[in-house]
Motif scaffolding. Structure first.
Motif, PDB file in Angstrom:
ATOM      1  N   LEU A  72      -4.214   0.602   7.310  1.00 54.25           N
ATOM      2  CA  LEU A  72      -4.860   0.356   8.598  1.00 54.25           C
ATOM      3  C   LEU A  72      -5.523  -1.017   8.619  1.00 54.25           C
ATOM      4  O   LEU A  72      -5.490  -1.720   9.628  1.00 54.25           O
TER       5      LEU A  72
ATOM      6  N   TRP B 297     -10.113   3.256  12.702  1.00 53.00           N
ATOM      7  CA  TRP B 297      -9.487   4.386  12.042  1.00 53.00           C
ATOM      8  C   TRP B 297      -8.910   5.365  13.048  1.00 53.00           C
ATOM      9  O   TRP B 297      -9.469   5.620  14.111  1.00 53.00           O
TER      10      TRP B 297
ATOM     11  N   ASP C 292      -1.632   4.322   0.659  1.00 51.10           N
ATOM     12  CA  ASP C 292      -3.058   4.028   0.781  1.00 51.10           C
ATOM     13  C   ASP C 292      -3.285   3.719   2.258  1.00 51.10           C
ATOM     14  O   ASP C 292      -3.163   2.587   2.706  1.00 51.10           O
ATOM     15  N   TYR C 293      -3.597   4.760   2.990  1.00 52.53           N
ATOM     16  CA  TYR C 293      -3.603   4.636   4.450  1.00 52.53           C
ATOM     17  C   TYR C 293      -4.762   3.779   4.943  1.00 52.53           C
ATOM     18  O   TYR C 293      -4.631   3.028   5.916  1.00 52.53           O
ATOM     19  N   GLU C 294      -5.900   3.856   4.271  1.00 56.41           N
ATOM     20  CA  GLU C 294      -7.046   3.012   4.634  1.00 56.41           C
ATOM     21  C   GLU C 294      -6.656   1.540   4.553  1.00 56.41           C
ATOM     22  O   GLU C 294      -6.964   0.729   5.426  1.00 56.41           O
TER      23      GLU C 294
ATOM     24  N   ARG D  36     -12.453  -3.828  11.571  1.00 51.23           N
ATOM     25  CA  ARG D  36     -13.145  -2.691  10.963  1.00 51.23           C
ATOM     26  C   ARG D  36     -13.611  -3.105   9.564  1.00 51.23           C
ATOM     27  O   ARG D  36     -12.842  -3.729   8.821  1.00 51.23           O
TER      28      ARG D  36
ATOM     29  N   CYS E  85       0.823  -1.212   0.000  1.00 51.54           N
ATOM     30  CA  CYS E  85       0.000   0.000   0.000  1.00 51.54           C
ATOM     31  C   CYS E  85       0.857   1.262   0.000  1.00 51.54           C
ATOM     32  O   CYS E  85       0.324   2.371  -0.004  1.00 51.54           O
TER      33      CYS E  85
ATOM     34  N   ASP F 234     -18.204   6.968  11.661  1.00 49.75           N
ATOM     35  CA  ASP F 234     -16.902   7.096  12.325  1.00 49.75           C
ATOM     36  C   ASP F 234     -16.791   6.230  13.568  1.00 49.75           C
ATOM     37  O   ASP F 234     -15.684   5.914  13.993  1.00 49.75           O
TER      38      ASP F 234
END
Lengths: 424, 746
Positions: free
Chosen positions: A216, A221, A211-213, A419, A69, B190
């Motif tokens: 993670l 988040w 691509d930080y999403e 998540r 990523c 969120d």
């Protein structure tokens, strides 16, 4: 042997087990494409830079694609593979799911951060790929059991990167223990190094090319805080610190030597010194001591202290001990005569080639690997249970058959809901 | 200031439990309580530095993985002593309480501070609350106020970081009081994930209701999160909801719902999955197949074998995905023991290449009572690689048919198959295989195969009975096999077979005689040495002589008495008639290097026969101590020929180098002699190679003096540098002087 110099030696010509070399199976020299096992690499950061050359040295496998990523890592991994094969054909994907979707890839090597080891492996298994995955293999006990079940469900061949099972020094030490050379085994003592405290830091914008999403993954988040991202090993969200990161190598050896690969200890206790919260934002212990006990009475003791170079594994019995110094790969023992039984040969732990060879053989024969999912899960269970004991501040009793603790709160920590959209 | 002072006196491992308590509340963050007895930290095998506490950050770079270790260690300030601690306690009467760790009374303050926490910033409030969460595990009375505080952190006034922390803690200790607040977080994209982190740890009941209720109004990622959580909780009441979601157009939602149905796996869920499969949306085929596999697992776990088997069979027959077929097939083999053999054979004879290796791997698991005959019959249908695997599986069975099948493979045209068969038989075989191995050894065309058979012979079961059969076979087997049998016998039986080995040293067949001597080299005991030396004396075959010499050398070396060795060799030398024998014996003199042996060698060095002279000079060159120095020096200066001069010089250089660990002027004197005796650059290079190991200023001077000779300049410079390094800063003037003459290293 020199004609002028002769040393008396004990006759210790132990018969060596015969291994059919790959070359005999027609795998040396030019390998026909139909005989090749094709690979993709998922996660091509620091660890992959160490292991990719080992993989690439096998002519009977071929890397077709890499995935990461982080764009700069992706670029340099592609360059490395292209250079090895002397062509520009290596495909590069930011999203590992695109790599998994490729039908011409048989297997993957996963060297991401810990948060992706378990989940990434399950996604790979679902895509029909066989797997080599770095340790620690999962984040939680529940994730570990899910990994075992998924691989079993789909007939996946999986090798965990606890390559010390393929290392000469460790195999020798284990053999000596199992042959009773130190008498009855009482304690397995292990040491990993003192961990750091990570200084507090501020959130910044996600750097270009990340691509930080995806980075993670299953982790809740949070803003991009460089200290938390670059030192992910020391935060409970993303890893479990040195005790697990390195300790799982030694707990794996302990499990293997004790013959408890399908079970484990029944009692855990750990304490640790945590970083000063006023100055550090990291969670995991700096130093610590952990103990476990098997139903047989054998104890495991792990110390987290000292420096990186001071790590070791020592088996202590009624009649002696044998130790492997992990930094130098030197084996010492009491009585010293034990060392005379060692035959030369065997690669050091830094060379994963034998471990990879075991995986390749298993991919073809569909036999279980040395470090198959159940083995790897049980080994890391020891470390994960220690961390739970440390975080809850109490001794925990464990039922290895039901995989349950005697403390309700510990059982609530067996699994962490990922998540979305990720799932185990 | 307070922090600094207290840290200074507390942060030391010398303080033990007292300091841990203080530090736990103040400087270092929460500590777990001490380990319970009888846990006692053993004496560490090695102590590096004394245990220190982190007070400074370790600036771990971005590219260091955990296996590389920390970039920098951190060190604490030195401890000030218990007295200072006591003083501070007196100065700060409230210090003891405050330093003892947070209490229930601290909860409101900690919660207020925690509400403002941001990622990457100070975690003091979080750590304080964590200590209390930990305590509440054994002090339920603490639970209520703690939970209330954590619930408050879920409110709109708290940061996302605080909410995340609170959810994590409620996932450990949260009760029903927290449910409404957690439920409210489900409505927000969120916070839905962190709320699920907590809710999924709750016992069945209200938490499931909340999650189900939230699905109705959720879409996209939030919907997926909730659906996944229902599946992970195995919420059977959610099946209808999930079945509807599985039909939605959004593939992500449909996949999540199907996966959840698979995890629930009850009858209703299985029915829903079956219905979905019949609609065959291609994008969902993989997740449906996995869900169906889960359903079959559930049936199997509940004891409904018949329906589980039916489910697996259907998946095996219908799924295009190799992994699904493999998984289903493996499950059938595990589940259906009665038909396991039949399924394996069908797979071996069938066309699905995915299943063949799985079938072969499973051969070893077929119940022991069943014959291996049908599997053996499949061998010739398999590829070479598959045959290797099958042989391993047959070895695991070990019944008579399996062994017969493996035996037949010993004569396979494929080397890999033969090796696999040999390896397998070494694990399960006994004396009955000896003749077969003899034949195989006789026809073996590769060293690898011969060694494999030899190892197999060593490993055969049966103990003394098998030893006897192997011993008998030595006499009967062909010459090609006999050498291997002798070698195996030596490894297996050792010195008990020495009579056999001695007999075979007289074999007319060189390979056999050599094998016999090699065996005696490892097995001959002290009482056997005279006979071994005699055998060497009487040996006429030159091809065998090197092995015989080596064997005698090994055996003599095991004799503890040097004079005995010397006497034996000298006596034999006196009886030896042939040049070859005398030469061989001269080569053994150095193993019994006493004064009489040296005298014998010196005498031989002046023998009329050049062959004897050469052998003697070589023996002198191999002499283990410096008693031979003058003789060799003389030979070096007045050589009979250039070759022998070189032999003598090499001997002298070796002797000199063995004194390198104790450098003195006498040793340097020897090197001076050697340099003076050198006639060629090659000689000097040899000498410089050894001189470089002498850590002495005179040696340095000697080496430096040769730097100007063009033919040996690199070697001389290398010697100079080595000596300089070994001197470790001593003799600075001599070092400087020598280095001035040396070219700088690039």
């Amino acid at each position: 042997m020199s004609r002028r110099r002769f040393l008396g030696r004990a006759a210790a010509a132990a018969a060596m087990p015969l291994v059919v070399p790959g070359s005999v199976l027609g795998l040396n020299g030019a390998v026909a494409p139909s005989n090749r096992i094709t690979f993709g690499a998922i996660g091509v950061g620091n660890r992959a830079r160490d292991t990719l050359p080992n993989f690439l040295s096998f002519r009977e496998l071929r890397f077709l694609a890499v995935s990461d990523c982080r764009q700069e890592r992706l670029n340099s991994a592609k360059a490395l593979v292209d250079k090895h094969y002397d062509n520009p054909d290596c495909r590069a994907y930011r999203d590992f799911r695109e790599l998994l979707a490729e039908q011409d890839i048989d297997a993957v090597s996963i060297a991401t951060g810990n948060r992706w080891h378990g989940l990434g492996s399950m996604y790979a298994a679902r895509a029909g790929k066989d797997i080599y995955c770095e340790k620690p293999v999962t984040l939680t006990l529940g994730e570990g059991r899910a990994l075992v079940d998924t691989c079993r469900r789909l007939g996946t061949v999986y090798q965990a990167g606890t390559q010390r099972r393929s290392t000469g020094s460790y195999r020798f030490a284990r053999e000596m223990v199992r042959q009773g050379k130190i008498g009855r085994l009482r304690t397995v003592e292990m040491q990993v190094w003192a961990g750091p405290g990570i200084p507090c830091d501020k959130a910044v914008a996600v750097p270009e090319g990340w691509d930080y999403e995806l980075w993670l993954g299953q982790v809740p988040w949070q803003p991009f805080v460089p200290a938390r991202v670059n030192a992910w090993q020391y935060f409970w969200d993303t890893a479990e610190g040195v005790l697990t990161d390195m300790g799982c190598h030694y707990t794996d050896q302990m499990q293997w030597t004790l013959g408890t690969d399908d079970t484990g200890p029944v009692e855990f206790e750990a304490r640790g010194e945590l970083p000063d919260p006023a100055r550090f934002c990291s969670d995991t212990p700096i130093t610590g001591t952990a103990r476990c006990k098997y139903a047989s009475g054998v104890e495991g003791l792990l110390y987290q202290r000292g420096e990186f170079k001071d790590r070791y594994l020592r088996y202590i019995g009624d009649e002696g001990w044998i130790q492997v110094d992990d930094e130098t790969d030197v084996v010492t023992a009491q009585p010293k005569s034990i060392l005379a039984f060692r035959t030369t040969g065997g690669s050091g732990w830094g060379d994963a080639s034998d471990h990879i060879r075991n995986l390749l053989d298993s991919i073809r024969s569909r036999e279980p690997t040395l470090c198959n999912p159940e083995v790897a899960h049980r080994a890391i269970t020891v470390c994960q249970a220690w961390n739970l004991s440390l975080r809850l501040g109490r001794k925990l009793k464990w039922d290895p058959a039901r995989e349950r603790f005697d403390v309700a709160e510990a059982n609530r920590m067996l699994y962490r809901e990922p998540r979305a959209p990720w799932r185990a | 200031m307070k922090t600094l002072l207290l840290r200074a006196c507390l942060e030391s491992s010398d303080f033990g439990p007292l300091s841990e308590t203080f530090v736990g509340g103040l400087c270092r963050g929460p500590l777990s309580p001490p380990l319970s007895p009888p846990f006692v930290e053993s004496q560490p095998i090695r102590r590096s530095s004394r245990q220190r506490v982190a007070t400074k950050g370790c600036d771990k770079g971005p590219d260091k993985g955990p296996d590389k270790g920390p970039d920098k260690a951190f060190r604490s300030p030195e401890l000030l002593g218990r007295a200072l601690l006591a003083l501070l306690l007196i100065v700060w009467p409230g210090g003891a309480t405050w330093a003892a760790g947070p209490t229930e009374g601290d909860i409101p303050r900690l919660a207020k501070e925690a509400a403002a926490c941001q990622p990457g910033q100070s975690l003091e409030p979080f750590r304080g609350l964590e200590v209390l969460v930990r305590e509440s595990v054994s002090r339920p009375a603490l639970r209520k106020p703690l939970e209330a505080a954590l619930v408050e952190l879920l409110g709109p006034g708290s940061s996302l970081e605080a909410k995340r922390f609170a959810c994590r803690q409620l996932g450990i200790v949260g009760g029903s009081a927290a449910l409404p607040a957690l439920a409210s977080l489900l409505a927000n994209e969120d916070t839905v994930g962190i709320a699920c982190l907590a809710l999924t740890t709750y016992p069945p009941g209200k938490a499931d209701e909340i999650l189900r209720g939230a699905v109705a109004s959720a879409s996209g990622a939030r919907r997926i999160q909730l659906i996944t959580a229902l599946g992970d909780r195995r919420d059977a009441a959610a099946v209808r909801l999930l079945a509807r979601a599985a039909n939605e157009a959004d593939v992500g939602v449909a996949e999540a719902a199907i996966a959840a149905l698979g995890k629930i796996g009850d009858a209703a869920a299985r029915e829903a999955i079956a219905a979905l499969r019949s609609k065959a949306r291609p994008a969902l085929a993989p997740v449906l197949a996995e869900a169906a596999l889960r359903g079959a697992e559930r049936l199997s776990a509940s004891g409904d074998r018949r329906r589980a088997i039916a489910a697996y069979e259907e998946l095996l027959a219908s799924s295009p995905a190799a992994s699904v077929r493999r998984g289903a097939f493996e499950a059938l083999l595990r589940l259906d023991e009665k038909r396991r053999q039949g399924r394996i054979l069908a797979a071996l004879e069938g066309m699905d290449s995915v299943l063949k290796p799985v079938a072969i791997a499973a051969v070893g698991t077929v119940p022991a009572g069943l014959s291996s005959g049908p599997f053996v019959a499949q061998l010739h249908h398999l590829t070479s690689a598959e045959q290797v695997w099958m042989i391993d599986s047959l070895a695991a069975r070990g019944d008579i048919e399996a062994r017969l099948g493996i035996c037949a493979s010993v004569s396979s045209p494929d080397l890999g198959v033969r090796l696999a068969a040999i390896r397998a038989l070494s694990q399960v075989g006994d004396a009955s295989l000896v003749s077969m191995f003899a034949r195989a050894l006789g026809s073996s065309k590769s060293v690898e195969e011969s060694r494999a058979i030899e190892t197999a012979l060593v490993n055969l079961r049966g103990g003394a009975a098998t030893d006897k059969v192997i011993t008998a076979e030595v006499k009967h087997c062909g010459r090609k096999a006999r050498a291997g049998f002798i070698s195996a016998l030596a490894r297996r039986v050792g010195s008990a077979a020495n009579p056999v080995f001695f007999a075979e040293t007289e074999s007319k067949e060189p390979t056999v005689a050599r094998a016999a001597f090699r065996a005696l080299g490892t097995t001959a005991e002290e009482a056997d040495v005279p006979a071994l030396v005699e055998a060497l004396v009487n040996l006429s075959d030159r091809e065998v002589r090197p092995d015989a010499e080596h064997a005698a050398l090994q055996a003599l070396g095991r004799m503890p008495s040097v004079p005995s060795r010397s006497a034996l060799v000298r006596n034999a030398l006196g009886r030896a008639h042939t040049l070859d024998s005398r030469r061989s014996l001269l080569g053994l003199l150095s193993i019994g290097a006493d004064a009489p042996a040296l005298a014998a060698a010196k005498t031989a060095a002046t023998d009329s026969d050049p062959v004897i002279r050469e052998a003697a000079i070589r023996a002198l060159a191999d002499w283990p101590d410096a008693a031979v120095w003058d003789t060799l020096a003389g030979l070096c200066n007045q050589p009979q020929n250039e070759a022998l001069r070189g032999v003598a010089l090499r001997g002298l250089v070796r002797l000199a180098s063995e004194g390198n660990d104790h450098p003195d002027s006498a040793l340097v004197g020897r090197y001076n002699f050697l340099v003076g005796s050198a006639r060629t650059d090659a000689d000097l290079k040899l000498i410089l190679g050894a001189l470089g190991g002498v850590a002495h200023p005179d040696a340095l001077h000697l080496a430096a003096s040769l730097v100007t000779r063009p033919g040996v300049r690199p070697e001389a410079e290398a010697a100079v540098r080595r000596i300089v390094g070994a001197l470790k800063g001593q003799y600075p003037e001599a070092v400087a002087d020598a280095l001035r003459q040396v070219r700088p290293v690039k």
